[in-house]
Design a protein around this motif. Structure first.
Motif, mmCIF file in Angstrom:
data_model
loop_
_atom_site.group_PDB
_atom_site.id
_atom_site.type_symbol
_atom_site.label_atom_id
_atom_site.label_comp_id
_atom_site.label_asym_id
_atom_site.label_seq_id
_atom_site.Cartn_x
_atom_site.Cartn_y
_atom_site.Cartn_z
ATOM 1 N N GLU A 35 0.728 -1.202 0.139
ATOM 2 C CA GLU A 35 -0.043 -0.003 -0.010
ATOM 3 C C GLU A 35 0.814 1.292 0.054
ATOM 4 O O GLU A 35 1.697 1.312 0.890
ATOM 5 N N ASN A 42 -4.828 6.280 -1.058
ATOM 6 C CA ASN A 42 -4.141 5.011 -0.997
ATOM 7 C C ASN A 42 -4.028 4.178 -2.122
ATOM 8 O O ASN A 42 -5.379 3.566 -2.687
ATOM 9 N N LEU A 44 -3.359 0.477 -3.763
ATOM 10 C CA LEU A 44 -2.990 -0.730 -3.254
ATOM 11 C C LEU A 44 -2.649 -1.753 -4.614
ATOM 12 O O LEU A 44 -3.198 -1.629 -5.665
ATOM 13 N N GLN A 63 -7.187 1.916 -6.405
ATOM 14 C CA GLN A 63 -7.192 2.855 -5.351
ATOM 15 C C GLN A 63 -8.155 2.841 -4.249
ATOM 16 O O GLN A 63 -9.394 2.681 -4.650
ATOM 17 N N GLU A 64 -7.938 2.755 -2.951
ATOM 18 C CA GLU A 64 -8.977 2.500 -1.874
ATOM 19 C C GLU A 64 -10.223 3.426 -2.211
ATOM 20 O O GLU A 64 -10.200 4.701 -2.380
ATOM 21 N N ARG A 152 -7.852 -7.693 2.243
ATOM 22 C CA ARG A 152 -7.858 -6.103 2.297
ATOM 23 C C ARG A 152 -8.181 -5.601 1.250
ATOM 24 O O ARG A 152 -8.916 -4.392 1.225
ATOM 25 N N ILE A 153 -7.591 -6.036 -0.135
ATOM 26 C CA ILE A 153 -7.623 -5.235 -1.281
ATOM 27 C C ILE A 153 -9.099 -5.372 -1.699
ATOM 28 O O ILE A 153 -10.045 -4.597 -2.161
ATOM 29 N N ALA A 156 -11.125 -2.764 0.334
ATOM 30 C CA ALA A 156 -10.597 -1.445 -0.115
ATOM 31 C C ALA A 156 -11.277 -0.745 -1.420
ATOM 32 O O ALA A 156 -11.482 0.033 -1.570
ATOM 33 N N CYS A 157 -11.177 -1.896 -2.199
ATOM 34 C CA CYS A 157 -11.826 -1.596 -3.707
ATOM 35 C C CYS A 157 -13.134 -2.245 -3.931
ATOM 36 O O CYS A 157 -13.115 -3.218 -4.717
#
Length: 160
Positions: A35, A42, A44, A63-64, A152-153, A156-157
């Motif tokens: 990240e 942010n 990723l 991008q987050e 997590r990814i 985030a997206c």
């Protein structure tokens, strides 16, 4: 203007990865998430590092907070200039995600698409998949090595 590596990573970020290997630290194997805060956004970068060589074969970046996801598959160079678009298929456990892409040469040959984490791509990342390019198997990519990083990814997206 930022320089970019073959993954689309900012060159400075890739230098950090390479510097880690040069300092005697291990090169990642399997899925690895990086990240980077780029001016308040942010970014990723999830990449598959081949065990043994550390070569990156598959990369996903976003991008987050945004739904657009860039999926890149690294391939051997095209057999001839002006080659037709490559047919790329990700498959696993009865799930399939496919796209066609021109083979690009930007510090390494790749095919890619802009997509989102829809049900197929999400299922494949969480469960593992096989990638075929023009009908030939490129490799198998398991989910065990980066379960938390994959989650997590995906969080985030979100899918668009």
């Amino acid at each position: 203007m930022l320089g970019f590596s073959r993954l689309g990573f900012p060159a400075a970020l890739m230098a950090g990865f390479l510097g880690t290997a040069a300092m005697g630290q291990e090169v990642p194997e399997g899925w690895h998430l990086q990240e980077e805060d780029m001016s308040g956004v942010n970014d990723l970068f999830l990449a598959w590092y081949e065990p043994g060589s550390g070569d990156v074969t598959v990369a996903v970046n976003c991008q987050e907070g945004y739904a657009d996801v860039v999926l890149t598959i690294y391939v051997d160079g095209p057999a001839a200039a002006g080659a037709k678009p490559a047919a790329v298929v990700l498959e696993g456990a009865g799930t399939r995600f496919a796209f066609e892409s021109e083979v690009s040469d930007y510090n390494g040959y790749s095919v890619g698409t802009i997509t989102s984490f829809g049900p197929e791509l999400t299922t494949l990342l969480r469960g593992g998949f096989v990638v075929s390019v023009d009908g030939e198997v490129l490799g198998e990519f398991g989910a065990k090595s980066g379960k938390g990083e994959i989650d997590r990814i995906l969080e985030a997206c979100p899918a668009g």
